[in-house]
Design a protein around this motif. Structure first.
Motif, PDB file in Angstrom:
ATOM      1  N   SER A 162      44.309  41.527  36.967  1.00  0.00           N
ATOM      2  CA  SER A 162      43.004  42.108  36.628  1.00  0.00           C
ATOM      3  C   SER A 162      41.886  41.479  37.454  1.00  0.00           C
ATOM      4  CB  SER A 162      42.726  41.996  35.129  1.00  0.00           C
ATOM      5  OG  SER A 162      42.716  40.657  34.716  1.00  0.00           O
ATOM      6  N   GLU A 163      41.962  40.185  37.707  1.00  0.00           N
ATOM      7  CA  GLU A 163      40.943  39.541  38.532  1.00  0.00           C
ATOM      8  C   GLU A 163      41.025  40.052  39.975  1.00  0.00           C
ATOM      9  OE1 GLU A 163      39.355  35.174  40.033  1.00  0.00           O
ATOM     10  OE2 GLU A 163      40.990  35.255  38.576  1.00  0.00           O
ATOM     11  N   ALA A 164      42.235  40.205  40.492  1.00  0.00           N
ATOM     12  CA  ALA A 164      42.397  40.732  41.852  1.00  0.00           C
ATOM     13  C   ALA A 164      41.817  42.136  41.942  1.00  0.00           C
ATOM     14  CB  ALA A 164      43.870  40.736  42.250  1.00  0.00           C
ATOM     15  N   LEU A 165      42.085  42.968  40.969  1.00  0.00           N
ATOM     16  CA  LEU A 165      41.542  44.331  40.966  1.00  0.00           C
ATOM     17  C   LEU A 165      40.022  44.327  40.907  1.00  0.00           C
ATOM     18  CD1 LEU A 165      44.032  46.177  38.633  1.00  0.00           C
ATOM     19  CD2 LEU A 165      43.587  46.661  41.045  1.00  0.00           C
ATOM     20  N   GLN A 166      39.479  43.479  40.071  1.00  0.00           N
ATOM     21  CA  GLN A 166      38.024  43.407  39.948  1.00  0.00           C
ATOM     22  C   GLN A 166      37.404  42.997  41.281  1.00  0.00           C
ATOM     23  OE1 GLN A 166      36.623  40.647  37.018  1.00  0.00           O
ATOM     24  NE2 GLN A 166      34.477  41.154  37.358  1.00  0.00           N
ATOM     25  N   LEU A 167      37.966  41.994  41.923  1.00  0.00           N
ATOM     26  CA  LEU A 167      37.438  41.532  43.203  1.00  0.00           C
ATOM     27  C   LEU A 167      37.572  42.593  44.298  1.00  0.00           C
ATOM     28  CD1 LEU A 167      38.869  37.913  43.149  1.00  0.00           C
ATOM     29  CD2 LEU A 167      36.442  38.538  43.091  1.00  0.00           C
ATOM     30  N   MET A 168      38.641  43.355  44.257  1.00  0.00           N
ATOM     31  CA  MET A 168      38.886  44.342  45.304  1.00  0.00           C
ATOM     32  C   MET A 168      38.179  45.662  45.057  1.00  0.00           C
ATOM     33  SD  MET A 168      42.863  43.517  45.954  1.00  0.00           S
ATOM     34  CE  MET A 168      43.051  44.549  47.381  1.00  0.00           C
ATOM     35  N   CYS A 169      37.918  46.002  43.820  1.00  0.00           N
ATOM     36  CA  CYS A 169      37.335  47.308  43.509  1.00  0.00           C
ATOM     37  C   CYS A 169      35.827  47.266  43.353  1.00  0.00           C
ATOM     38  CB  CYS A 169      37.977  47.879  42.252  1.00  0.00           C
ATOM     39  SG  CYS A 169      39.709  48.328  42.513  1.00  0.00           S
ATOM     40  N   ASP A 170      35.262  46.100  43.231  1.00  0.00           N
ATOM     41  CA  ASP A 170      33.815  45.974  43.100  1.00  0.00           C
ATOM     42  C   ASP A 170      33.200  45.981  44.494  1.00  0.00           C
ATOM     43  OD1 ASP A 170      31.208  45.410  42.535  1.00  0.00           O
ATOM     44  OD2 ASP A 170      31.585  43.499  41.559  1.00  0.00           O
ATOM     45  N   GLU A 171      32.677  47.115  44.903  1.00  0.00           N
ATOM     46  CA  GLU A 171      32.132  47.264  46.266  1.00  0.00           C
ATOM     47  C   GLU A 171      30.927  46.356  46.512  1.00  0.00           C
ATOM     48  OE1 GLU A 171      35.123  49.602  47.395  1.00  0.00           O
ATOM     49  OE2 GLU A 171      33.574  48.791  48.676  1.00  0.00           O
ATOM     50  N   LEU A 177      57.305  42.239  43.605  1.00  0.00           N
ATOM     51  CA  LEU A 177      56.888  43.005  42.443  1.00  0.00           C
ATOM     52  C   LEU A 177      55.394  42.844  42.106  1.00  0.00           C
ATOM     53  CD1 LEU A 177      57.783  45.020  40.333  1.00  0.00           C
ATOM     54  CD2 LEU A 177      58.487  43.101  38.884  1.00  0.00           C
ATOM     55  N   PRO A 178      54.822  41.643  42.173  1.00  0.00           N
ATOM     56  CA  PRO A 178      53.384  41.526  41.881  1.00  0.00           C
ATOM     57  C   PRO A 178      52.519  42.377  42.829  1.00  0.00           C
ATOM     58  CG  PRO A 178      54.416  39.382  41.774  1.00  0.00           C
ATOM     59  CD  PRO A 178      55.438  40.318  42.357  1.00  0.00           C
ATOM     60  N   LEU A 179      52.883  42.431  44.091  1.00  0.00           N
ATOM     61  CA  LEU A 179      52.111  43.254  45.024  1.00  0.00           C
ATOM     62  C   LEU A 179      52.361  44.738  44.799  1.00  0.00           C
ATOM     63  CD1 LEU A 179      52.119  41.425  48.472  1.00  0.00           C
ATOM     64  CD2 LEU A 179      50.348  41.504  46.722  1.00  0.00           C
ATOM     65  N   GLU A 180      53.553  45.090  44.368  1.00  0.00           N
ATOM     66  CA  GLU A 180      53.815  46.495  44.044  1.00  0.00           C
ATOM     67  C   GLU A 180      52.931  46.937  42.882  1.00  0.00           C
ATOM     68  OE1 GLU A 180      58.044  47.559  43.888  1.00  0.00           O
ATOM     69  OE2 GLU A 180      58.426  45.743  45.064  1.00  0.00           O
ATOM     70  N   ALA A 181      52.756  46.069  41.896  1.00  0.00           N
ATOM     71  CA  ALA A 181      51.879  46.375  40.762  1.00  0.00           C
ATOM     72  C   ALA A 181      50.430  46.498  41.222  1.00  0.00           C
ATOM     73  CB  ALA A 181      52.010  45.291  39.694  1.00  0.00           C
ATOM     74  N   LEU A 182      49.996  45.596  42.086  1.00  0.00           N
ATOM     75  CA  LEU A 182      48.630  45.644  42.603  1.00  0.00           C
ATOM     76  C   LEU A 182      48.409  46.916  43.418  1.00  0.00           C
ATOM     77  CD1 LEU A 182      45.843  44.401  43.042  1.00  0.00           C
ATOM     78  CD2 LEU A 182      46.844  43.042  44.913  1.00  0.00           C
ATOM     79  N   TYR A 183      49.367  47.253  44.262  1.00  0.00           N
ATOM     80  CA  TYR A 183      49.276  48.470  45.064  1.00  0.00           C
ATOM     81  C   TYR A 183      49.135  49.704  44.166  1.00  0.00           C
ATOM     82  CZ  TYR A 183      50.660  52.365  48.007  1.00  0.00           C
ATOM     83  OH  TYR A 183      50.693  53.572  48.647  1.00  0.00           O
ATOM     84  N   THR A 184      49.969  49.798  43.153  1.00  0.00           N
ATOM     85  CA  THR A 184      49.923  50.937  42.231  1.00  0.00           C
ATOM     86  C   THR A 184      48.570  51.017  41.537  1.00  0.00           C
ATOM     87  OG1 THR A 184      52.309  50.838  41.905  1.00  0.00           O
ATOM     88  CG2 THR A 184      51.030  51.983  40.212  1.00  0.00           C
ATOM     89  N   ALA A 185      48.062  49.882  41.073  1.00  0.00           N
ATOM     90  CA  ALA A 185      46.770  49.859  40.385  1.00  0.00           C
ATOM     91  C   ALA A 185      45.630  50.269  41.323  1.00  0.00           C
ATOM     92  CB  ALA A 185      46.512  48.469  39.810  1.00  0.00           C
ATOM     93  N   LEU A 186      45.684  49.842  42.576  1.00  0.00           N
ATOM     94  CA  LEU A 186      44.647  50.234  43.542  1.00  0.00           C
ATOM     95  C   LEU A 186      44.673  51.741  43.798  1.00  0.00           C
ATOM     96  CD1 LEU A 186      44.961  47.309  46.103  1.00  0.00           C
ATOM     97  CD2 LEU A 186      42.937  47.849  44.711  1.00  0.00           C
ATOM     98  N   VAL A 187      45.861  52.268  44.026  1.00  0.00           N
ATOM     99  CA  VAL A 187      45.999  53.708  44.286  1.00  0.00           C
ATOM    100  C   VAL A 187      45.531  54.519  43.074  1.00  0.00           C
ATOM    101  CG1 VAL A 187      47.656  55.555  44.752  1.00  0.00           C
ATOM    102  CG2 VAL A 187      47.775  53.413  46.033  1.00  0.00           C
ATOM    103  N   GLU A 188      45.865  54.060  41.878  1.00  0.00           N
ATOM    104  CA  GLU A 188      45.407  54.750  40.662  1.00  0.00           C
ATOM    105  C   GLU A 188      43.894  54.784  40.568  1.00  0.00           C
ATOM    106  OE1 GLU A 188      47.347  52.656  37.488  1.00  0.00           O
ATOM    107  OE2 GLU A 188      49.123  53.935  37.585  1.00  0.00           O
ATOM    108  N   ARG A 189      43.226  53.802  41.173  1.00  0.00           N
ATOM    109  CA  ARG A 189      41.769  53.731  41.152  1.00  0.00           C
ATOM    110  C   ARG A 189      41.141  54.403  42.378  1.00  0.00           C
ATOM    111  NH1 ARG A 189      43.962  50.085  38.192  1.00  0.00           N
ATOM    112  NH2 ARG A 189      42.921  49.111  36.426  1.00  0.00           N
ATOM    113  N   GLY A 190      41.954  55.090  43.150  1.00  0.00           N
ATOM    114  CA  GLY A 190      41.439  55.830  44.297  1.00  0.00           C
ATOM    115  C   GLY A 190      41.172  55.001  45.534  1.00  0.00           C
ATOM    116  N   ARG A 191      41.711  53.812  45.601  1.00  0.00           N
ATOM    117  CA  ARG A 191      41.514  52.947  46.764  1.00  0.00           C
ATOM    118  C   ARG A 191      42.611  53.206  47.788  1.00  0.00           C
ATOM    119  NH1 ARG A 191      36.684  52.282  45.136  1.00  0.00           N
ATOM    120  NH2 ARG A 191      36.259  50.540  43.779  1.00  0.00           N
ATOM    121  N   ARG A 192      42.235  53.237  49.054  1.00  0.00           N
ATOM    122  CA  ARG A 192      43.205  53.408  50.137  1.00  0.00           C
ATOM    123  C   ARG A 192      43.863  52.059  50.392  1.00  0.00           C
ATOM    124  NH1 ARG A 192      41.558  54.669  55.154  1.00  0.00           N
ATOM    125  NH2 ARG A 192      43.551  55.631  55.527  1.00  0.00           N
ATOM    126  N   ALA A 193      45.158  51.983  50.200  1.00  0.00           N
ATOM    127  CA  ALA A 193      45.889  50.725  50.368  1.00  0.00           C
ATOM    128  C   ALA A 193      47.231  50.999  51.029  1.00  0.00           C
ATOM    129  CB  ALA A 193      46.097  50.051  49.011  1.00  0.00           C
TER     130      ALA A 193
END
Length: 123
Positions: A109-118, A21-37
């Motif tokens: 939120s920290e994982a998203l920040q680290l992954m989305c900050d190019e 479930l934690p990775l499913e949430a991360l996956y959804t958040a990445l896709v919502e931000r336009g990241r290919r995952a």
């Protein structure tokens, strides 16, 4: 492969890990931000994880482990060679020593920040 076409993240659970479930949430958040995952799901055998990582060449590989027993089963050195960032998620990584550099976010939120900050660099 052009940078914009490269897979941003490959998310997978440790072998025999059933808590996805934690990775499913991360996956959804990445896709919502336009990241290919890509999310491989629970109980991903090492050979499957390595094959997918070699084929997809993601910028980041995220491995979730709920317990240290399951975390120790991961082929981390081989996975680390397939990506720019290796991110370890879940309480299973506490006390598990990894020979290679990795990132261990403390929250979604920290994982998203680290992954989305190019501009984020990784040693």
């Amino acid at each position: 492969m052009p940078a914009q076409a490269r897979l941003h993240a490959l998310l997978l659970c440790a072998p025999d890990e059933q808590h996805s479930l934690p990775l499913e949430a991360l996956y959804t958040a990445l896709v919502e931000r336009g990241r290919r995952a890509r999310f491989l799901g629970a109980r991903v055998p090492n050979q499957t994880a390595l094959s997918a990582a070699h084929r997809m060449r993601p910028r980041t590989v995220v491995v979730w482990a709920h317990s240290a027993r399951l975390a120790r089963r991961c082929a981390l050195p081989d996975l680390a060679e397939t990506c720019s960032k290796l991110m370890l998620g879940g309480p299973g990584w506490e006390g598990v020593r990894a020979a290679q550099p990795f990132i261990k976010p403390r929250s979604l939120s920290e994982a998203l920040q680290l992954m989305c900050d190019e501009e984020q660099s990784f040693p």
